[in-house]
Structure formats: structure tokens, C-alpha cells
Design a protein around this motif. Structure first.
Motif, PDB file in Angstrom:
ATOM      1  N   ASP A 124      56.782   9.955  50.360  1.00 14.52           N
ATOM      2  CA  ASP A 124      55.998   8.890  49.454  1.00 14.52           C
ATOM      3  C   ASP A 124      57.149   8.038  48.800  1.00 14.52           C
ATOM      4  O   ASP A 124      56.876   6.822  48.686  1.00 14.52           O
ATOM      5  CB  ASP A 124      55.267   9.797  48.551  1.00 14.52           C
ATOM      6  N   ARG A 125      58.482   8.718  48.386  1.00 13.00           N
ATOM      7  CA  ARG A 125      58.942   8.068  47.650  1.00 13.00           C
ATOM      8  C   ARG A 125      59.721   6.891  48.817  1.00 13.00           C
ATOM      9  O   ARG A 125      60.133   5.699  48.058  1.00 13.00           O
ATOM     10  CB  ARG A 125      60.105   8.874  46.924  1.00 13.00           C
ATOM     11  N   VAL A 126      59.889   7.198  50.004  1.00  9.80           N
ATOM     12  CA  VAL A 126      60.595   6.301  50.960  1.00  9.80           C
ATOM     13  C   VAL A 126      59.731   5.283  51.114  1.00  9.80           C
ATOM     14  O   VAL A 126      60.117   3.975  51.142  1.00  9.80           O
ATOM     15  CB  VAL A 126      60.927   7.028  52.214  1.00  9.80           C
ATOM     16  N   LEU A 127      58.464   5.474  51.136  1.00  9.58           N
ATOM     17  CA  LEU A 127      57.481   4.277  51.501  1.00  9.58           C
ATOM     18  C   LEU A 127      57.341   3.591  50.363  1.00  9.58           C
ATOM     19  O   LEU A 127      57.294   2.070  50.179  1.00  9.58           O
ATOM     20  CB  LEU A 127      56.125   4.747  51.863  1.00  9.58           C
ATOM     21  N   LYS A 128      57.481   3.827  48.927  1.00 11.12           N
ATOM     22  CA  LYS A 128      57.430   3.056  47.867  1.00 11.12           C
ATOM     23  C   LYS A 128      58.695   2.280  47.842  1.00 11.12           C
ATOM     24  O   LYS A 128      58.500   0.908  47.296  1.00 11.12           O
ATOM     25  CB  LYS A 128      57.419   4.050  46.605  1.00 11.12           C
ATOM     26  N   ALA A 129      59.885   2.790  48.254  1.00  7.26           N
ATOM     27  CA  ALA A 129      61.132   2.078  48.347  1.00  7.26           C
ATOM     28  C   ALA A 129      60.966   1.032  49.441  1.00  7.26           C
ATOM     29  O   ALA A 129      61.474  -0.347  49.085  1.00  7.26           O
ATOM     30  CB  ALA A 129      62.319   2.870  48.757  1.00  7.26           C
ATOM     31  N   LEU A 130      60.360   1.116  50.657  1.00  2.81           N
ATOM     32  CA  LEU A 130      60.112   0.189  51.329  1.00  2.81           C
ATOM     33  C   LEU A 130      59.171  -0.930  51.088  1.00  2.81           C
ATOM     34  O   LEU A 130      59.425  -1.992  51.296  1.00  2.81           O
ATOM     35  CB  LEU A 130      59.629   0.776  52.745  1.00  2.81           C
ATOM     36  N   PHE A 131      58.228  -0.412  50.083  1.00  2.00           N
ATOM     37  CA  PHE A 131      57.221  -1.314  49.603  1.00  2.00           C
ATOM     38  C   PHE A 131      57.969  -2.386  48.867  1.00  2.00           C
ATOM     39  O   PHE A 131      57.935  -3.660  48.793  1.00  2.00           O
ATOM     40  CB  PHE A 131      56.199  -0.860  48.888  1.00  2.00           C
ATOM     41  N   VAL A 132      58.910  -2.037  47.961  1.00  2.00           N
ATOM     42  CA  VAL A 132      59.469  -2.742  47.042  1.00  2.00           C
ATOM     43  C   VAL A 132      60.726  -3.867  47.877  1.00  2.00           C
ATOM     44  O   VAL A 132      60.515  -5.044  47.724  1.00  2.00           O
ATOM     45  CB  VAL A 132      60.681  -1.862  46.057  1.00  2.00           C
TER      46      VAL A 132
END
Length: 579
Positions: free
Chosen positions: A339-347
Motif C-alpha cells: 500500500d505504501r509503495v502504491l501511495k508513493a507511485l501515486f504521488v
């Protein structure tokens, strides 16, 4: 020196020649002309054939209209394999077939003669010059074209119905309509138009002695109205390589699948979606070659070195498939990522430029594991490092070109299994703070959205938002309120970073210029008078803000701006980017 047979010919001379047995090979791209290109062709030919709308002003002995080159080579089956010009050739065949169908019911001598001339251009003829309507002058084996049989059927029968929606059918129907309009408006000299097309429109057939020679010519030419993408050329080189290995059919299948993935995930502003994949992969290969030069070669120039040696390596297509699949997983926010990787990619999707995609592509290619994924801990740290640097550098030296100097050496570090440090480009924290404090965060500046996306995800409670969500910039303290009340002592506060947040477009439209007290229900969600439920925003900061305060004041704007800036300063420090 390679030999070329080049002889300017009319459409009739080229198409009716008994040697003209054209093949659109399976590695070519599908037919791509739309009505715009067809309309341009029709208008150009009409103005050429009837100068000033007067058929008597045409000089049939001297007037010529050049339609462009047709590059071919004779394959082992004795057919002229089309390397360049297939879009043009296909369109002309459909145009002539539409004329032939119209002449079918006409009995005057001009119509009969013109009909006979056209028939020898569409069908092969026997020794008496009579057309065999079971044998077309052109065949198509395009592997990625599901409609090619429709093209051949139209040429054979001249018939289409309303259910047929392929580009071939649309082009044929377009020319049928234009011919009908022309016949109604100029019935007295209808036969002149196809005759002048046949006898005075010129093509330049270039017959190369081999596929290699034809491909070299192909790489320098453009189709009329449809520039050749770089990957059209790469495809031909791949096709040749895999055919030599006896793997032609496997290659065709793999390429078609790769195209489908790229079409799904890449929105290329020019060229083709596949060009974007080749660009991202190019940076990996550049890094492996130790290239730090900030002047980046054009895509085609890079891959054509040493006679396309890179494309002839057996692992190149494999690597392209791995890379495309990685970016597909990113685009669908695959659950294989944390989840945190996906959030970083979203940013990073809101980064002020696209350089991050090249950095991430290089990182993936170097560090991918057998299952196509990456070490989560290391990947997450890498994403934060490049986010902090790219966002921070946008304040110091905005623009993607400026990023090349610090980023290209890091790509080489990545493929050398060295840590990414951006050594020599560390930030002076006071300088960045001062720049951000005085920066005018207008909505049109990409960095505005970048920082707001980053800030939204600094709160661990922020849920992952789908990448296809249309987020706009919301003025928490509305512009209309300032216009009406003039309640901000510093009018620049209206465009302050502290007054802006990301908000879903549909909610932003509803919230619009309402006062904060009235916006609360839109942030939180509400039930309409008719009982319909309207969902609130997924931006957690706005949800929380709407429960903590009843109004949003100038002090709130200033305090929030300072929190965002200081939060970003800490982010730079946490990622070791401060000198």
C-alpha cells in the motif's frame, strides 16, 4: 552499393503492371487513415483535376500530381512486399473500387473504358488483359489487423453494409459518398475525375533489391498524413531477426500482445504508445553503456546503431515485455505492490515532469526479481528519495532538461548496484525554504499539484486513490468570498499553498465558491432532498478539516502553508538530500 529501381509512374501504370502483385506483410501496422486524411486526399485530387472548378483548364499532357513514394522489395514468393506506402496504397485501392462500383451501371463509352482501366488496377489479368475477379492485385497479411479480410472483401465485391465499422469500411463509404456528390453536381464530366486520377496522379515506386535496403529507405520516409512511428521501424527489424530464427509466428503474437499492453497504459502525445515503452527502456540501455551526456539522442538514432544490434539481442524483447508488464501493474495499482509503495507511485504520477518514469524504469530493470516485482523496502526508499529530489529540484531549477545533469549519473549508479545519492546536488535547506515561502503556487504550475499530492499522503490515514480519479485544485477559502468580503488582509493568501488542496472534480464543481461552512457537507458527503446519497471526498485532510473547524480563515491559510513547507524540509532531510 545497393541497387534501386526507381521509375516515376502514374497510378494506372503502376497498378495495372502485370508485375505489380502487392503484399502488405504481417509485420506492418494496421490501416490507420481516418476521414480527415481521406478528405484531404479528395480535396487535393479534386482541385488538381478541376482547376478553379473548370475541367477545361486541365492539361492532360503535362499536369501531374505527386502522391508520394511506394517502397517495396520482391520477396521469395515473387510478390512486391510493401515496406512504406501501404496506407496510401490501400486508400487508393478503395477509392478506385468505389469508382468502379459507380461505373457498373453506366453504358456510355467513356464510362465503359474508364471501368475497364480501373479493373486492371484492382484485379490481376489473364494473357488477353481481362481481369480475373478472384485474384486481387493486393493482399494483406497484417498480423495485428483483425479487419484485413473486410478490406479484401470490399475490393472483391464492392459491397458493404451498415454493420461494418472498420476503417476500411469507413474509408470506402466516405469515397462512395463523395463520388455520389460529385456525380450529382458535375454529371457532364464525371468520367474525367477517375481518368485524371489514373493517368495524371503520380507515384514514385522504389523497388529495393532486398528487405535490408528497403528498411533503410523506410526509416527515412513518412506516409502521407501518418508519420511512421519509430516502433514501426523497430517492429520490422525484430520481425526480420525472429524470422531468421524460425520464430516469426511467435514474434507476431508477442508483438501484438505488447502493443495491446502499451495501448492500454501509455498515452503518447506523439508517435505511438509503443514509442514510450522503447523510450523508457532506452534509458536503461544508456545507463548500462555509461552514457552521461545530457543531450539525449532521438529514439530511432539510439536503436539504429550498429545496424540495430540492440534489437537483435535475444533478451531485448523479453526485457520490453517485463518493463511493459511492470508499468501495467503500476497503472492498475496492482495488489502485488504494498500500500505504501502504491501511495508513493501515486504521488509521483503528479510529478512536475516525466523524468521519474525513466528513473523508475532503470531501477526496475536492474533490480527486478524472478516474479517481476521488487524488494519492497528498498523500492519504497528509492521512490521517496527520487520524489524528494525531483520535487525539490523543481524549485531550484525547474524543467525536465535541468534534471538531466543530476539524474543521468544516478541511472549509471543504479545499473552498477550503487546507492542513489544525488551527490553534489544536495539542497541548501534555507534556500529551498525561502524559495517555497515566496513561490507563487498558481494552478497552472505543475509543481503546485505535485506538492499538494505529496502533502495529502504525508498523513498515514490517507487512503489510496485510484489513478484515474480526476483531481483538481480546490481553493479552501473561496475566491468569491474574497471578491465579496475583501476579508483577507494579504490578497496573495488566496493563491497560497496553504489555501489549496486536491479535490475530486465532481465535488470541486459542487463545492465551487461556497463559504467553508457550506463546503463542509460536500467534503463529508450528504443526502439530497430527493434522498440521493452524494459521497464525500477521499482526500483525508479535507475530511478531517471539515470536522475540526467551522470556518477557514487567513490564519489557517498561513499556518497550513508553514506546515507544508516545514514538512517538505523535513522530507528532504529524511532522504539525505540536505548539505
Amino acid at each position: 552499393m545497393s541497387k534501386l529501381n526507381i521509375d516515376q509512374q502514374t497510378i494506372k501504370e503502376l497498378f495495372s503492371n502485370k508485375r505489380s502483385d502487392f503484399l502488405i506483410p504481417d509485420y506492418q501496422r494496421p490501416y490507420a487513415w481516418e476521414e480527415t486524411e481521406c478528405q484531404t486526399l479528395w480535396d487535393d485530387i479534386f482541385m488538381f483535376a478541376f482547376p478553379e472548378n473548370d475541367y477545361t483548364k486541365f492539361d492532360s499532357d503535362n499536369d501531374e500530381y505527386f502522391l508520394g513514394p511506394i517502397v517495396t522489395f520482391k520477396n521469395d514468393a515473387g510478390k512486391l512486399e510493401i515496406i512504406d506506402g501501404q496506407q496510401r496504397l490501400t486508400t487508393l485501392m478503395l477509392l478506385l473500387r468505389a469508382f468502379y462500383s459507380k461505373f457498373g451501371n453506366m453504358k456510355d463509352s467513356y464510362a465503359i473504358k474508364t471501368s475497364e482501366d480501373i479493373s486492371t488496377c484492382i484485379w490481376k489479368t489473364n494473357e488477353f488483359g481481362q481481369p480475373d475477379k478472384n485474384k486481387l492485385k493486393i493482399d494483406s497479411e497484417v498480423s495485428t489487423d483483425d479487419d484485413k479480410e473486410e478490406f479484401l472483401t470490399i475490393l472483391k465485391t464492392g459491397l458493404i453494409d451498415v454493420t461494418q465499422k472498420s476503417r476500411y469500411a469507413r474509408t470506402y463509404r466516405f469515397f462512395q459518398d463523395k463520388i455520389n456528390e460529385f456525380l450529382q453536381e458535375y454529371p457532364a464530366y464525371f468520367a474525367y475525375l477517375p481518368t485524371r486520377i489514373l493517368n495524371n496522379c503520380i507515384l514514385l515506386p522504389i523497388e529495393a533489391e532486398s528487405q535490408d535496403t528497403a528498411l533503410r529507405i523506410f526509416s527515412t520516409l513518412n506516409d502521407r498524413g501518418k508519420p511512421l512511428s519509430d516502433t514501426d521501424i523497430f517492429k520490422a527489424q525484430f520481425y526480420k531477426h525472429y524470422s531468421s530464427l524460425g520464430e516469426k509466428n511467435q514474434f507476431i503474437r508477442r508483438w501484438k500482445d505488447l502493443e495491446a499492453v502499451c495501448d492500454e497504459i501509455f498515452a503518447a502525445p506523439s508517435g505511438s504508445p509503443m514509442d514510450e515503452l522503447f523510450t523508457r527502456y532506452m534509458y536503461y540501455e544508456r545507463a548500462k553503456q555509461g552514457i552521461k551526456n545530457t543531450t539525449t539522442e532521438a529514439l530511432r538514432k539510439f536503436y539504429e546503431k550498429d545496424s540495430y544490434a540492440l534489437l537483435k539481442k535475444n533478451d531485448t524483447l523479453d526485457n520490453l515485455e517485463f518493463l511493459a508488464e511492470f508499468w501495467r501493474k503500476v497503472s492498475v495499482q496492482d495488489e502485488g505492490f504494498s500500500d505504501r509503495v502504491l501511495k508513493a507511485l501515486f504521488v509521483l504520477n503528479y510529478a512536475p515532469n516525466g523524468m521519474w518514469t525513466y528513473l523508475v524504469s532503470v531501477y526496475f530493470m536492474q533490480n527486478k526479481e524472478a516474479d517481476g516485482f521488487l524488494n519492497e523496502e528498498k523500492f519504497y526508499a528509492f521512490l521517496n528519495k527520487i520524489t524528494a529530489f525531483i520535487f525539490g529540484y523543481a524549485f531550484i531549477r525547474p524543467g525536465v532538461n535541468a534534471l538531466r545533469s543530476p539524474v543521468y549519473p544516478e541511472m549509471i549508479n543504479i545499473v552498477s548496484d550503487l546507492p542513489v545519492t544525488f551527490a553534489g546536488y544536495e539542497f541548501d535547506i534555507d534556500n529551498v525554504r525561502n524559495i517555497m515561502s515566496s513561490y507563487v503556487f498558481t494552478n497552472g504550475r505543475p509543481i503546485t499539484k505535485s506538492i499538494l499530492a505529496w502533502w495529502a499522503y504525508t498523513d498515514a490515514s490517507q487512503e489510496l486513490i485510484s489513478l484515474d480519479t480526476n483531481l483538481e485544485i480546490e481553493h479552501i477559502y473561496p475566491k468569491k468570498r474574497q471578491e465579496n468580503e475583501k476579508s483577507l488582509s494579504d490578497k496573495s493568501s488566496l493563491e497560497s499553498l496553504g489555501n489549496k488542496a486536491l479535490l475530486e472534480k465532481n465535488i470541486n464543481i459542487r463545492a465551487s465558491d461556497y463559504r467553508f461552512t457550506d463546503k463542509i457537507k460536500y467534503y463529508q458527503g450528504y443526502t439530497t432532498s430527493s434522498g440521493k446519497q452524494k459521497t464525500g471526498t477521499k482526500v483525508y485532510e479535507l475530511q478531517k478539516l471539515s470536522t475540526l473547524v467551522s470556518d477557514y480563515t487567513e490564519k489557517d491559510i498561513v499556518d497550513r502553508k508553514n506546515r507544508i513547507i516545514e514538512g517538505f524540509m523535513q522530507y528532504l532531510k529524511d532522504n539525505g538530500l540536505v548539505n
